[in-house]
Write an enzyme that holds these catalytic residues in place. Sequence first.
Site: not given
Ligand code: NI
Length: 176
Positions: A46, A51, A93-94, A135-136, A139
């Site tokens: 995701g 991000q 997480c990226l 999670h997204e 963000h």
């Molecule tokens: Ni993340």
Amino acid sequence: MSLLEIVLFPDERLRRVATDVTQFDAHLAQVADQMMSTMYASRGVGLAATQVDVHQRFFVADCADEGKPAAPMVFINPIIVDREGLIESEEGCLSIPDINDKVMRSESVTVRAQTVQGASFELTTGGLLAVCIQHEIDHLNGKLFIDYLSPLKQQRIRKKLEKAQRHRALDAKDFL
Ligand code: NI
């Protein structure tokens, strides 16, 4: 397709609260495509617009099991309208490389969102996709999964990542 740069913790841009998408145009579709490519290239499941320093409410995801056909999805202006159960999920997480930890999430969620063309849809799901959606959306609200961890753990993670970023900066200089 050019890839986008992913903003890394503790960059304050990750704390901005995104605003609703109002223009369903070719630019939106292009950014969503670039985010999908960036997510796949980074081996993520995701990626939220926040991000990649785009502060509008949308994210891309592909939570298909390994070995199964790809299932790319785009969620524009997502809202969770129902949730059920609780599970402990192991997340990464990226924007927070090489950090994984356990977070409590709803086990299943019903999300209302729009497609890149602006069509409304509703989806009820569990498993990895349900965790990913939560999670997204966090963000988009400027929230990170590590915010749920103890202050001590958060401090350790911050120190570790600041150190890693200093090393990356030094490595980069070697190639100037
Ligand atoms: Ni993340």
